[in-house]
Write an enzyme that holds these catalytic residues in place. Structure first.
Site, short mmCIF file in Angstrom:
data_model
loop_
_atom_site.label_atom_id
_atom_site.label_comp_id
_atom_site.label_asym_id
_atom_site.label_seq_id
_atom_site.Cartn_x
_atom_site.Cartn_y
_atom_site.Cartn_z
N GLN A 163 10.80 12.12 -57.44
CA GLN A 163 9.82 11.10 -57.80
C GLN A 163 8.55 11.74 -58.36
OE1 GLN A 163 9.96 7.54 -57.71
NE2 GLN A 163 8.17 7.97 -58.97
N ASP A 190 2.12 3.40 -52.15
CA ASP A 190 3.55 3.17 -51.91
C ASP A 190 3.65 2.04 -50.89
OD1 ASP A 190 6.28 3.41 -51.94
OD2 ASP A 190 6.36 5.35 -50.93
N CYS A 202 5.76 4.16 -56.83
CA CYS A 202 7.12 4.63 -57.11
C CYS A 202 8.14 3.49 -57.11
CB CYS A 202 7.52 5.73 -56.15
SG CYS A 202 7.70 5.20 -54.43
#
Length: 308
Positions: A137, A225, A266
């Site tokens: 990622q 996130d 992400c």
């Protein structure tokens, strides 16, 4: 043979080469239909095992498509199908798979599973995600930042929220790519000291700042996130939301970053929890470029692992 287990375990020159390769491969595909193979077919005749103990959208699709675009074939295996580490040891699974395939990507829970797989496999192993790190990622994230704003070295990256596995790999990247890092979140969810220490040992500034406004001020990149990871128990959700609500990335918070700052997530996202839709769909956001670049960055990682 090169395994890609973590960013801090990979030479910085190799990391830079992978980012440059990813950029070049993306440019070479410009305007091509997504199903059309690359002109260069470095994985022709190669078989790649994709192992998923954890569910996945981006990791599965991007690795599968990337192998196919480069001329290879994939074998997708779930943890349930394999009973990884239950009916057979991970070491024996690694030895057996190595007789069949040229490369193994594993997305798993425990870091120990990844490390044992890599120790006993005689083919390269790629970390598709563990509970501790998510290096693929961050390779895509570095690529995305640089295609929009140039070199990430010397920039200020701010992480808002939970010091999770993605945050950990960002700290590793701070050390290897040379950018400064600020974490803002509750003390109970701080990143592990070892991750912070790695970046600091590499000469990078790493700050822990409880005030999100102070943290984001002057940021070149703001990252968050999901507040609840897929391995977190149901009982933790409400407590985490209460802890993390002050660290939501919204328009008011982004206004303290640099005018040309980027926003990343992400994905998958819980919109209007960790970040508002106004930010995710706003002018700072590059979240869908980031998602696309998983494909290109991972193709470069696979090429590096196989030396092709």
């Amino acid at each position: 043979m090169n395994s890609f287990l973590d960013i801090h375990k990979t030479d910085p020159a190799a990391l830079r080469s992978m980012i440059d390769t990813a950029h070049a491969m993306k440019i070479a595909r410009n305007g091509r239909p997504k199903g059309m193979p690359d002109d260069d077919q470095p994985l022709a005749g190669r078989m790649v095992a994709l192992i998923f103990e954890k569910p996945s959208t981006r990791t599965r699709v991007s690795f599968d498509l990337g192998v196919r675009q480069m001329g290879g074939q994939t074998m997708v295996l779930s943890g349930k199908e394999m009973q990884l580490g239950h009916g057979e040891t991970i070491a024996d699974t690694a030895r057996v798979l190595s007789r069949y395939v040229d490369l193994i990507m594993i997305r798993t829970f425990e870091e120990a599973t990844l490390l044992e797989m890599a120790e006993y496999a005689s083919v390269p192993v790629i970390n598709g995600l563990t509970n501790r790190t998510h290096p693929c990622q961050i390779m895509a994230d570095v690529m995305t930042y640089e295609e929009h704003r140039g070199p990430i070295a010397g920039r200020k990256v701010v992480w808002c929220g939970d010091g999770n596995n993605v945050c950990a790999s960002f700290l590793h990247a701070a050390g290897q790519f040379g950018f400064d890092f600020t974490f803002t979140g509750p003390e109970t969810l701080d990143p592990e000291p070892g991750f912070v220490g790695f970046a600091r040992e590499k000469g990078r500034s790493v700050r822990i700042e409880r005030d999100p406004v102070a943290a984001v001020t002057g940021a070149d990149l703001v990252v968050t996130d999901t507040w609840v990871s897929m391995h977190d128990p149901e009982s933790a959700k409400e407590r985490r939301h209460n802890q993390l609500r002050p660290y939501q990335v919204n328009e008011a918070l982004m206004a303290h970053a640099k005018p040309d700052a980027l926003f990343m997530h992400c994905l998958p996202a819980h919109r209007n929890d960790e970040a508002t839709s106004a930010v995710m769909d706003g002018p700072h956001s590059v979240i869908f470029d980031e998602a696309e670049n998983r494909l290109h960055a991972q193709k470069a990682v696979m090429r590096w692992c196989l030396g092709v």
